[in-house]
Design a protein around this motif. Structure first.
Motif, PDB file in Angstrom:
ATOM      1  N   THR A  47      13.157  -5.472  32.733  1.00 34.88           N
ATOM      2  CA  THR A  47      13.481  -4.849  31.445  1.00 34.88           C
ATOM      3  C   THR A  47      14.961  -5.511  31.437  1.00 34.88           C
ATOM      4  O   THR A  47      15.969  -5.366  32.260  1.00 34.88           O
ATOM      5  CB  THR A  47      13.599  -3.393  31.808  1.00 34.88           C
ATOM      6  OG1 THR A  47      12.268  -2.951  31.912  1.00 34.88           O
ATOM      7  CG2 THR A  47      14.208  -2.795  30.332  1.00 34.88           C
TER       8      THR A  47
ATOM      9  N   PRO B  61      13.470   1.972  34.130  1.00 28.45           N
ATOM     10  CA  PRO B  61      13.225   0.718  33.482  1.00 28.45           C
ATOM     11  C   PRO B  61      12.698  -0.099  34.642  1.00 28.45           C
ATOM     12  O   PRO B  61      12.872  -0.168  35.799  1.00 28.45           O
ATOM     13  CB  PRO B  61      14.608   0.093  33.514  1.00 28.45           C
ATOM     14  CG  PRO B  61      15.529   0.743  34.161  1.00 28.45           C
ATOM     15  CD  PRO B  61      14.912   2.118  34.299  1.00 28.45           C
TER      16      PRO B  61
ATOM     17  N   ASP C 160       9.271   1.270  26.048  1.00 33.72           N
ATOM     18  CA  ASP C 160      10.106   1.376  26.990  1.00 33.72           C
ATOM     19  C   ASP C 160      11.050   2.411  27.133  1.00 33.72           C
ATOM     20  O   ASP C 160      11.217   3.095  28.007  1.00 33.72           O
ATOM     21  CB  ASP C 160      10.803   0.015  27.610  1.00 33.72           C
ATOM     22  CG  ASP C 160      11.632  -0.774  26.603  1.00 33.72           C
ATOM     23  OD1 ASP C 160      11.668  -0.249  25.396  1.00 33.72           O
ATOM     24  OD2 ASP C 160      11.760  -1.732  26.955  1.00 33.72           O
TER      25      ASP C 160
ATOM     26  N   SER D  96      14.557  -5.289  24.654  1.00 33.56           N
ATOM     27  CA  SER D  96      14.520  -4.985  26.088  1.00 33.56           C
ATOM     28  C   SER D  96      13.193  -5.265  26.710  1.00 33.56           C
ATOM     29  O   SER D  96      13.192  -5.222  28.010  1.00 33.56           O
ATOM     30  CB  SER D  96      14.992  -3.591  26.184  1.00 33.56           C
ATOM     31  OG  SER D  96      13.883  -2.699  25.500  1.00 33.56           O
ATOM     32  N   ALA D  97      12.005  -5.325  25.837  1.00 28.95           N
ATOM     33  CA  ALA D  97      10.598  -5.248  26.765  1.00 28.95           C
ATOM     34  C   ALA D  97      10.454  -7.113  26.981  1.00 28.95           C
ATOM     35  O   ALA D  97      10.674  -7.813  26.241  1.00 28.95           O
ATOM     36  CB  ALA D  97       9.738  -5.086  25.653  1.00 28.95           C
TER      37      ALA D  97
ATOM     38  N   TRP E 137      17.991  -2.193  26.582  1.00 30.56           N
ATOM     39  CA  TRP E 137      17.170  -1.004  26.951  1.00 30.56           C
ATOM     40  C   TRP E 137      18.280   0.272  26.788  1.00 30.56           C
ATOM     41  O   TRP E 137      18.211   1.346  26.125  1.00 30.56           O
ATOM     42  CB  TRP E 137      16.801  -0.927  28.349  1.00 30.56           C
ATOM     43  CG  TRP E 137      15.950   0.289  28.711  1.00 30.56           C
ATOM     44  CD1 TRP E 137      14.566   0.456  28.363  1.00 30.56           C
ATOM     45  CD2 TRP E 137      16.235   1.282  29.568  1.00 30.56           C
ATOM     46  NE1 TRP E 137      14.076   1.375  28.937  1.00 30.56           N
ATOM     47  CE2 TRP E 137      15.229   1.991  29.618  1.00 30.56           C
ATOM     48  CE3 TRP E 137      17.567   1.566  30.481  1.00 30.56           C
ATOM     49  CZ2 TRP E 137      15.289   3.149  30.430  1.00 30.56           C
ATOM     50  CZ3 TRP E 137      17.397   2.472  31.074  1.00 30.56           C
ATOM     51  CH2 TRP E 137      16.246   3.461  31.239  1.00 30.56           C
TER      52      TRP E 137
END
Lengths: 409, 369
Positions: B358, B354, B343, B257-258, B363
């Motif tokens: 993101t 977020p 995150d 997700s980063a 996430w």
């Protein structure tokens, strides 16, 4: 208001001790490169330190840390566990202050990509730290940390204490002013802001960016040149001047910021000023080396001095005179000159002090041409490396006004 | 143009180690773009609407006409655009679709200023529709959504003077490609014959091709040591460097997700950053203490605006000192995995939101897990 369109600003000898230029031996850096290339990291680091701190005694870093002072900051360099560690304490967070704001400030303004040192928090103690293996310790890396981290710490620690109520941590002792120095400093401070107030009124009347640039440069650099300002007051002035002395910022915003700053600075009491003055030591000169090429770049020829000449010859002595005073002050504040050159600059300012602007402009014009003839020799036709001498953050502006500056400290 | 949702068009952003541009689908697995967008790279990245990137292989380039064809392994979703060769008229409305200055898919309108503008001996469609860096290789569409030209350049010294390669030229290039079987080739600038290897003289027309330096297309030059260092580290971290490229000495991609960004900010530093989250409204002191904790070294956090960013900076001398590359690659791998972990940790431990970029799908999945 002491400064008007009739009378020039006044000059008083600086209370700040003018640092002589530091002679750095660049052969030591080349030797450090060679040693690092041979895998002799510890010796290479020693050569870098010998280059940066020519008068310091540097022992065996594996057994004895090397410590140096940079303003209010105390920097420690040591070798342990096969790593080079460089650290400087900033402050201790205090529940009596505003620790959340302090932490946000450090996260926003101090921590950043693009620097190999970073702020670290242990308990309530904030510090700037760098640590890495000796096998990765190229001299350029050591230089990068030592040139950038100590001035950053010197800038940040007073702000954390003054603005957020943090407690000083491991700060270097600063020699306080004598009673006589403190009295002279307060007199200079009071007169300075009175004169700046008059100049600001003139700038608003003239509505000239060029003139405003000269006013703000004078307002900023006379204090930096004349007073050994440190502590939170210095940080406040630096933060404010970053707006009003930035030629890229809208003029009305600059004028408003300077007016606010004037009000704040005029409200500073003698005791408050004294608490924020002191003769600090700087192991690494915060000033750039003054060279003949810089003098010739400003005064021999070029757009800036030609503009001053046009003002002088077209009945605008105020503009010409103030520009020359500002430039002299800027050069004294930003560069470390050989004593004979610094004395010459100060003599020029003293001769023009309080004179009618027309007389001051003529006097300084002749004086600056004398400086070129006296100190520049073959460089009088313009130095080719003057630009390189601009300290980081310098901002010459579109019209060549060298004194306006976007630096934040 | 009668398109209300440009996101449905088969127009995609093309990423290389030299920059970004635009490409459009002529078949589910084939895109047309500019030669200058892809060359000298033989593999490029195509970014989909959900920000995933897929690998594209450059099959044909025409350096003289500034055209290229890129093939992707799996069909892409999006409206296939037909190249129109009808005569254009001055003042005829046209739309430019693409990714100006790296922004998300955008459309600008204008008219044909000159359908046959002669520049450097070649015909171009001149338009007043806004063209910016990043639009290169994208379609210039008429009101019926036909590609009337392939956007290529603009005059910097003038306002609203942009150019496209005429649709007829693009169609001829595509038609030629469809009759050929070579995996990769360069079109002769003089006779449009296919060159399958670096030759000084064209077998077909005998033109001297020395000035084209064809070898750079057939054997791309060795990467800069900094590029080689980063891409080796990414490969070790199971990241395809081709999919990560985002211009000269810049990389951007997602790790879980980063969002990850890698850039060289100056002559001295190589920076890694990941904007992870935004602070919540409570427990800020506790959050800030955690972010500044010494335990994160050699990484650190900062606040970039209101985004909490994890960052790591290497000195450039590390890149040129090969002895420690494996250890530094491990740092980079750790940075990537920590960014993907932090995150979620910031959300669950400190109530952070977020960050705007993101990758929410991952996430949420990880936050649940």
């Amino acid at each position: 208001m002491a400064a008007t369109s009739q009378g020039s600003v006044t000059y008083a000898p600086p209370i700040r001790r003018l640092p002589p230029p530091t002679q750095l031996d660049y052969d030591l850096l080349e030797a450090a490169d060679d040693l690092a290339g041979d895998g002799r990291a510890v010796e290479a680091i020693g050569q870098v330190l010998a280059h940066l701190f020519p008068s310091a005694e540097i022992g065996d870093l594996t057994t004895t840390p090397f410590t140096f002072v940079q303003g209010s900051s105390l920097v420690t360099v040591r070798i342990e566990d096969g790593e080079l560690a460089i650290a400087v304490p900033l402050a201790t967070l205090s529940a009596d202050g505003n620790p959340v704001a302090a932490l946000r400030y450090v996260l926003t303004r101090v921590s950043a990509p693009g620097q190999i040192y970073q702020p670290r928090l242990r308990g309530d103690a904030l510090s700037l730290e760098f640590r890495d293996k000796l096998t990765r310790m190229h001299p350029a890396k050591v230089l990068d940390v030592l040139r950038r981290m100590p001035p950053e710490a010197d800038r940040v620690d007073d702000w954390l204490v003054g603005e957020f109520g943090a407690v000083p941590l491991g700060h270097a002792e600063i020699e306080r002013l004598t009673d006589d120095e403190a009295a002279r400093a307060y007199e200079l401070w009071t007169r300075h802001w009175g004169e700046v107030e008059g100049l600001l009124a003139e700038a608003q009347r003239k509505r000239s960016v060029w003139f405003l640039n000269e006013v703000t440069a004078f307002a900023n650099f006379r204090i930096r040149f004349a007073l050994p300002l440190c502590g939170h007051l210095g940080s406040r002035l630096a933060e404010s001047s970053a707006v009003w002395n930035d030629g890229q910022v809208d003029s009305s915003k600059r004028e408003a910021a300077l007016a606010r700053c004037l009000r704040d600075m005029k409200a500073v009491t003698a005791d408050e000023l004294r608490a924020n003055l002191g003769h600090a030591s700087y192991a690494l000169s915060p000033l750039s080396e003054g060279r003949a090429a810089i003098i010739s770049d400003y005064f021999a020829q070029g757009g800036y001095i030609e503009q001053i000449d046009r003002f002088r010859k077209s009945g605008h002595s105020f503009e010409a005179g103030l520009a020359l005073v500002s430039t002299y002050t800027y050069l004294l504040a930003r560069f470390a000159w050989p004593p004979v050159v610094a004395t010459a600059f100060m003599e020029g300012l003293a001769e023009a002090s309080g004179k009618p602007w027309r007389e001051a402009a003529t006097l300084l014009w002749n004086h600056c041409k004398g400086l070129v003839a006296r100190f520049c020799g073959d460089d009088a036709e313009g130095g080719d490396d003057a630009e390189e001498e601009e300290p980081e953050g310098g901002d010459e502006g579109e019209d060549g006004d060298a004194a306006t500056d976007g630096e934040d400290n | 143009m009668t398109v209300t949702d440009i996101s449905q068009l088969g127009v995609f952003q093309v990423y290389t180690g030299g920059g970004t541009g635009t490409g459009f689908l002529i078949e589910p697995t084939l895109l047309v773009t500019n030669c200058h967008v892809v060359a000298p790279y033989r593999q490029v990245a195509i970014e989909l609407r959900d920000r995933r990137r897929v690998l594209g292989t450059v099959r044909r380039i025409h350096p003289q006409r500034d055209l290229a064809i890129v093939e992707v392994a799996a069909p892409l979703e999006g409206e296939i655009l037909s190249i129109g060769a009808d005569a254009l008229l001055p003042n005829q409305p046209v739309s430019i679709v693409g990714f100006p200055i790296g922004l998300p898919l955008s459309i600008t309108d204008g008219v044909v200023s000159n359908p046959h503008q002669l520049l450097d001996g070649q015909n171009f469609v001149q338009t007043d529709a806004a063209i910016n860096p990043g639009n290169s290789g994208g379609p210039m569409l008429d009101e019926d959504r036909h590609v009337v030209a392939v956007t290529t350049c603009k005059l910097r010294a003038a306002d609203n003077v942009g150019f496209g390669i005429p649709g007829a030229d693009a169609q001829a290039f595509v038609d030629g490609f469809r009759t050929q079987t070579a995996a990769f080739g360069v079109m002769c600038p003089a006779c449009d014959a296919l060159l399958e290897s670096a030759k000084r003289y064209c077998d077909s027309c005998g033109s001297d091709l020395e000035y084209l330096d064809l070898s750079t297309y057939f054997e791309p030059p060795a990467p800069h040591p900094l590029v080689a260092f980063v891409e080796r580290a990414l490969t070790l971290a199971q990241v395809d460097p081709v999919l990560a490229r985002h211009g000269t000495q810049n990389w951007s991609f997602y790790n879980g997700s980063a969002p990850i960004e890698i850039w060289s900010c100056c002559a001295d530093h190589l920076c890694f950053g990941s904007p992870l989250a935004r602070p919540g409204k409570q427990r800020l002191g506790e959050l800030f203490r955690y972010l500044l904790s010494a335990e994160h070294a050699p990484m650190a956090f900062d606040l970039d605006g209101n985004d909490i960013r994890l960052h790591l900076t290497l000195h450039i001398t590390d890149v040129f000192a090969h002895a420690d590359h494996d250890e530094l690659s491990a740092w980079i791998a750790r940075f990537l995995s920590e960014a993907d972990r932090f995150d979620n940790e910031l959300a669950t431990r400190f109530g952070c939101e977020p960050a705007p970029r993101t990758q929410l799908t991952f996430w949420k999945e990880q936050a649940k897990g």
